[in-house]
Write a protein that holds these residues in place. Structure first.
Motif, short mmCIF file in Angstrom:
data_model
loop_
_atom_site.label_atom_id
_atom_site.label_comp_id
_atom_site.label_asym_id
_atom_site.label_seq_id
_atom_site.Cartn_x
_atom_site.Cartn_y
_atom_site.Cartn_z
N LYS A 67 -43.75 -10.24 6.24
CA LYS A 67 -43.90 -11.44 5.09
C LYS A 67 -44.95 -12.27 5.80
O LYS A 67 -45.89 -12.85 5.10
CB LYS A 67 -42.62 -12.14 5.10
CG LYS A 67 -42.74 -13.31 4.17
CD LYS A 67 -41.20 -14.09 3.91
CE LYS A 67 -41.38 -15.15 3.35
NZ LYS A 67 -41.81 -16.56 3.95
N GLU A 84 -48.72 -13.31 4.32
CA GLU A 84 -48.90 -14.69 3.58
C GLU A 84 -50.16 -15.09 4.28
O GLU A 84 -50.93 -15.94 3.58
CB GLU A 84 -47.70 -15.68 3.99
CG GLU A 84 -46.47 -15.51 3.08
CD GLU A 84 -45.44 -16.15 3.32
OE1 GLU A 84 -45.33 -16.82 4.15
OE2 GLU A 84 -44.27 -16.19 2.39
N GLU A 117 -52.88 -13.32 2.48
CA GLU A 117 -53.09 -13.88 1.30
C GLU A 117 -53.73 -15.35 1.07
O GLU A 117 -54.41 -15.60 0.15
CB GLU A 117 -51.64 -14.04 0.52
CG GLU A 117 -51.17 -12.54 0.07
CD GLU A 117 -49.76 -12.47 -0.70
OE1 GLU A 117 -49.63 -11.70 -1.56
OE2 GLU A 117 -48.97 -13.58 -0.12
N SER A 118 -53.55 -16.06 2.31
CA SER A 118 -54.30 -17.51 2.21
C SER A 118 -55.48 -17.37 2.43
O SER A 118 -56.18 -18.48 1.86
CB SER A 118 -53.34 -18.26 3.24
OG SER A 118 -54.02 -18.11 4.60
#
Length: 250
Positions: free
Chosen positions: A91, A95, A98-99
């Motif tokens: 995760k 994340e 993805e940011s």
């Protein structure tokens, strides 16, 4: 078979002694190869060997074949559930990427599967270090030749006793060692994701790869698949590449 098992047992003992280690540890998946290694290290080090069961997405007791294997061999084992560790780590990685708008959805399944394998191996090495044991690999000849392993994951180990054995030879050794029949008959799977099997991923059966390695004639299409896998995975069987040392003064 008795002679070869005795040979591997003595070889394991000599390698552990050479490394000034006290014993041997193996990750137990519930599959055929790890079950054979479980029995080999128990023979080599009756009081200084252990198995480590490391499920992701399941409880330790859900790993029925793995638990049955260690119990039948009377091998001391640890059950370490890695679900929470894996989910948090994956995760955080996802994340962060993805940011930056760079997450590639098509690579998620394989990336996650390889992370599981590397997390298991990191855990196994940490456990082995506590006992001053060497980590024993479970790779066989077809997997080594085709590169069917995760680099620095299940492909990482201190010593590899099964690397010259075809899958059929491993199966024969398992029967000699009285590995549970449920393990011997279980479809080979690295448990990368639900429903995954080795032969589906490889695109060719272990029997066919065994035949190829024995020098037998096989279907041309299967031959091309096997040789293609071997070529693509060459980097997995080599130490990391380093540049030539530059001459002094350059």
């Amino acid at each position: 078979m008795k002679e070869y098992v005795d040979y591997l047992t003595e070889w394991l003992q000599s390698k552990i002694k050479d490394a000034n280690a006290k014993g041997a540890a193996v990750g137990v998946s519930g599959g055929l190869d790890s079950a054979v290694v479980v029995n080999l290290i128990k023979r080599a080090f009756p009081d200084n060997s252990l198995g480590v069961i490391m499920p992701v997405g399941q409880e330790v007791e859900d790993q029925k074949e793995a638990v049955e294997t260690v119990k039948k061999a009377n091998l001391f084992y640890l059950g370490i559930n890695l679900t929470e560790s894996y989910e948090k780590l994956f995760k955080d990685i996802k994340e962060n990427i993805e940011s930056h708008g760079e997450w590639v959805e098509d690579n998620e399944q394989l990336g996650g599967a390889n992370l599981k394998a590397r997390l298991r191996m990191s855990t196994l090495y940490a456990v082995a270090a506590n006992y001053n044991y060497l980590v024993i690999g479970t790779g066989n000849a077809p997997e080594t030749y085709t590169g069917y392993f995760t680099k620095f994951g299940d492909g990482a180990a201190d010593i590899e006793p099964l690397s010259h054995l075809t899958k059929q030879q491993v199966r024969e050794m398992a029967r000699y060692l009285e590995v549970p029949e449920s393990v011997i008959e279980r479809p080979p799977s690295a448990e990368l994701w639900e429903g995954q099997t080795d032969e589906d991923e490889l695109g060719v059966s272990y029997d066919t790869i065994d035949a190829y390695l024995r020098g037998e004639t096989i279907d041309e299409k299967d031959k091309q698949i096997i040789e293609g896998l071997h070529e693509k995975s060459k980097h997995k069987r080599l130490m990391p590449a380093v540049p030539p040392e530059a001459p002094q003064g350059e």
